[in-house]
Design an enzyme around this catalytic site. Structure first.
Site: not given
Ligand SMILES: N[C@@H](CCC[C@H](N)C(=O)O)C(=O)O
Length: 330
Positions: A80, A224, A233
């Site tokens: 993340c 996401e 993200c």
């Molecule tokens: N939803 C993503 C994990 C979180 C990613 C995040 N918000 C970022 O800033 O990179 C997953 O399940 O891969």
């Protein structure tokens, strides 16, 4: 009493729990239950969040700590980017260090304090790596293709060209082409389709659309995995920057700094190539909006009603920074 934080990177929101404060760490199952409850907009606190960031001592030598990420639906993510900036700030302030390594699921990543992007906006840089293009790394069943870079896969969509990339969490990217208009409805449709049971992405995928705005300027929006639409993200913006670099459109390149706009603000990315391997520097805010105090027993039972919550006041500076940015949308 246990101290939690509510934090965000480009308004991608998280609760941050440092397990070192607990008499004994929560098991992974307990952490998942806590993540689902605390991030729930109606059952949690402060309107919920996109995920839970869990900080523990690093197991690997020379790391200042370890970050784990749990999405709001309870699924575990390998990385993340926005969360890592806030964890880096937390660890940097805890141990009074400016540059250090943080252990994550697949790599120990270089992070550190960076010059403020806006007045009073705490800013951190984090490394995003490893970067893999093999469809098996996502995983993705791509009709026998071992890589997918800016290609039409009729099964996915007849007109949109997609790229698949793991950084190391899985991303499907489409960068708008001249004479094409991508929109948020389409992003939502694709995001939902590829995150319910489907033949292409057995573990789901983060889906991002990118629109090149100008020289080193791009707008990125992401649906996401494990969350749905978020304001930003970090790994999605990093992954989109790599794919944009590969497109060779003359608007970006290796080692140049990009402004990446998103619905929650703006970050910067720099794509590097070290020994043939891509790495991305992701630079952006690491904002702590609230301090939360809760009794350990209540935390263990996921009873947040009696938590004491104090606003930090940092959001005001962040909003001032956002006010000065151009705004884009799909
Ligand atoms: N939803 C993503 C994990 C979180 C990613 C995040 N918000 C970022 O800033 O990179 C997953 O399940 O891969």
């Amino acid at each position: 009493m246990i101290n939690l934080l509510k934090v965000h990177g480009s308004e991608n929101t998280f609760f941050l729990l440092d397990q070192n404060q607990l008499s004994r760490p929560l098991t992974e199952e307990e952490l998942i239950q806590t993540a689902v409850k605390i991030t729930d907009g109606s059952a949690g606190i402060l309107g919920g969040a996109d995920g839970l960031l869990v900080v523990d001592d690093g197991v690997h030598q020379n790391t200042l700590g370890r970050m784990r990420v749990i999405n709001s639906d309870g699924s575990i993510a390998s990385m993340c980017g926005n969360g890592l900036r806030t964890v880096s700030r937390y660890l940097g302030e805890k141990y009074d260090k400016d540059e250090f390594l943080v252990e994550t699921a697949e790599a120990d990543l270089q992070v550190g304090r960076a010059p403020a992007l806006g007045n009073g906006v705490a800013t951190y840089h984090v490394e995003i790596s490893p970067v893999r293009f093999e469809t098996s790394a996502l995983p993705m069943n791509a009709a026998g293709r071992s890589e997918l870079i800016h290609s039409n896969v009729v099964d996915l969509n007849e007109t949109i060209k997609f790229s698949a990339i793991a950084v190391p969490n899985p991303h499907l990217i489409a960068i708008e082409e001249p004479h094409q208009i991508l929109n948020k409805t389409k992003l939502g449709e694709l995001g939902q389709r590829f995150n319910e049971q489907n033949p292409w992405f057995p573990d789901g995928v983060n889906v991002s659309f990118g629109r090149v705005i100008g020289q080193n300027q791009i707008f990125v929006e992401t649906y996401e995995r494990g969350v749905g639409f978020t304001n930003a993200c970090g790994t999605g913006m990093a992954a989109t920057s790599v794919i944009w670099t590969l497109l060779n459109d003359g608007k970006t390149g290796v080692n140049t700094v990009n402004n990446v706009y998103n619905p929650g603000g703006m970050v910067q990315t720099r794509v590097r190539q070290d020994d043939g391997e891509y790495k991305i520097d992701l630079i952006g805010n690491a904002t702590f909006t609230h301090q939360i105090q809760i009794n350990e027993e209540q935390l263990r039972k996921n009873h947040f009603e009696k938590a004491k919550i104090v606003e930090t006041g940092e959001e005001e500076s962040y909003q001032e920074f956002v006010k000065a940015l151009p705004s884009y949308s799909f």
